[in-house]
Design a protein around this motif. Sequence first.
Motif, short mmCIF file in Angstrom:
data_model
loop_
_atom_site.label_atom_id
_atom_site.label_comp_id
_atom_site.label_asym_id
_atom_site.label_seq_id
_atom_site.Cartn_x
_atom_site.Cartn_y
_atom_site.Cartn_z
N GLU A 85 1.02 -1.25 -0.16
CA GLU A 85 0.03 0.03 0.05
C GLU A 85 0.77 1.23 -0.07
OE1 GLU A 85 -3.76 1.93 2.30
OE2 GLU A 85 -3.54 -0.11 2.06
N TYR B 145 -7.36 2.23 -9.64
CA TYR B 145 -8.01 0.91 -9.29
C TYR B 145 -6.84 -0.10 -9.88
CZ TYR B 145 -11.30 -2.94 -9.89
OH TYR B 145 -11.96 -4.19 -9.64
N CYS C 294 -4.20 -0.98 -7.37
CA CYS C 294 -4.80 -1.63 -6.38
C CYS C 294 -5.00 -3.01 -6.54
CB CYS C 294 -6.12 -1.05 -5.77
SG CYS C 294 -5.79 0.45 -4.87
N MET C 295 -5.68 -3.29 -7.71
CA MET C 295 -6.16 -4.68 -8.00
C MET C 295 -5.42 -5.36 -9.21
SD MET C 295 -8.63 -4.71 -5.83
CE MET C 295 -9.22 -6.20 -6.45
N PRO D 176 -16.86 0.08 -10.36
CA PRO D 176 -15.96 -0.95 -9.61
C PRO D 176 -15.47 -0.10 -8.16
CG PRO D 176 -14.57 -0.10 -11.38
CD PRO D 176 -15.96 0.31 -11.56
N SER D 177 -15.66 -1.11 -7.29
CA SER D 177 -15.08 -0.52 -6.11
C SER D 177 -13.94 -1.37 -5.38
CB SER D 177 -16.17 -0.60 -4.93
OG SER D 177 -16.64 -1.95 -4.88
N LEU D 178 -13.34 -1.13 -4.30
CA LEU D 178 -12.09 -1.96 -3.79
C LEU D 178 -12.63 -2.96 -2.65
CD1 LEU D 178 -9.59 1.02 -3.30
CD2 LEU D 178 -9.56 -0.80 -5.25
N PRO D 179 -11.87 -4.21 -2.58
CA PRO D 179 -12.24 -5.00 -1.58
C PRO D 179 -12.11 -4.11 -0.04
CG PRO D 179 -10.81 -5.93 -3.03
CD PRO D 179 -10.96 -4.31 -3.34
N GLU D 180 -12.57 -4.92 1.02
CA GLU D 180 -12.53 -4.23 2.31
C GLU D 180 -11.10 -4.22 2.82
OE1 GLU D 180 -15.23 -6.26 4.91
OE2 GLU D 180 -17.01 -5.52 3.83
N SER D 181 -10.13 -5.11 2.32
CA SER D 181 -8.61 -4.99 2.63
C SER D 181 -8.17 -3.66 2.56
CB SER D 181 -7.86 -6.09 1.81
OG SER D 181 -8.11 -5.87 0.56
N HIS E 197 -11.37 3.72 -0.10
CA HIS E 197 -12.73 3.17 -1.01
C HIS E 197 -13.66 4.53 -1.48
CE1 HIS E 197 -13.80 -1.01 -0.35
NE2 HIS E 197 -12.54 -0.78 0.54
#
Length: 270
Positions: free
Chosen positions: A105, A195, A198-199, A222-227, A233
């Motif tokens: 991150e 995005y 991140c992904m 699209p959105s990001l996972p809770e991690s 987010h």
Amino acid sequence: MGNTQSVLEKKGYTILRKVENGVIATDKDGDQFVIKEIKLNEPSDLKASAGGIFSEVETLLQINHPHVLSHKNSFQDDTNYYVVTDHCDGGNLAQKIKEGIPFSEEQMMDWFVKICMALKHVHELGLLHRDLRPQNIFLTKFVTLCLGDFGRVNENASQCGSSDNGMMGYLGPESLTGGIYDTKSDIWSLGCVLYELCMLQSAFTAASTIKLIPKILGGPYPSLPESFSPELHKLLCDIFQRDPTGRPSAGEILAEPFIISFLIKKVCNT
């Protein structure tokens, strides 16, 4: 290539090899540069836009920013316009993403903040990037991030080569419905880059352009996972607003408390 080589030799450049939309060449000191060639004699719509290209390049030549690719020179002959930039031999973010190894991150945020800084600077000069995606975000051999391949120059240089440049998946809804492309359109593309960092995959993909456009126009986005952090987010949600006026500017993104905290922490650790 023959005529191009002759023109560049007269300007003191020796071509090493061809690359997408241009060539890599050395000057008399052995320094490497990327030189893009824009044909001015065709098509007619390119002739009409030539003044805008010249004006943009003149501004780019004046930019001195650590995260904007340095534009060194420009010149023309009877039929072509040439743009000379530094060559970043550390590759680009698309290549890093393709390796498939998740970024920390901290690394991802470091790159994202630097892209924002570069974008804020060019927007304040009245420029738009128009082609913001990972393959146009370069790394030097010292791993310094540089935003390059501005769209107006890159798009017209690409007419000499491949026309399928993959930009469609980074365009905001307004760009697909005849709206005005402005700074907030670059911000949408910035969200796509975030995005992807991140992904490690594109925000918008489809088997064909016909299937891709409805995804961009209608969502869901699209959105990001809770991690990932709630702040990240929310930022991505703020960027992926169908209405461009609802998106933050590059300056507003940099003013986010979690971005400022990241920068303070980075300074304290150096």
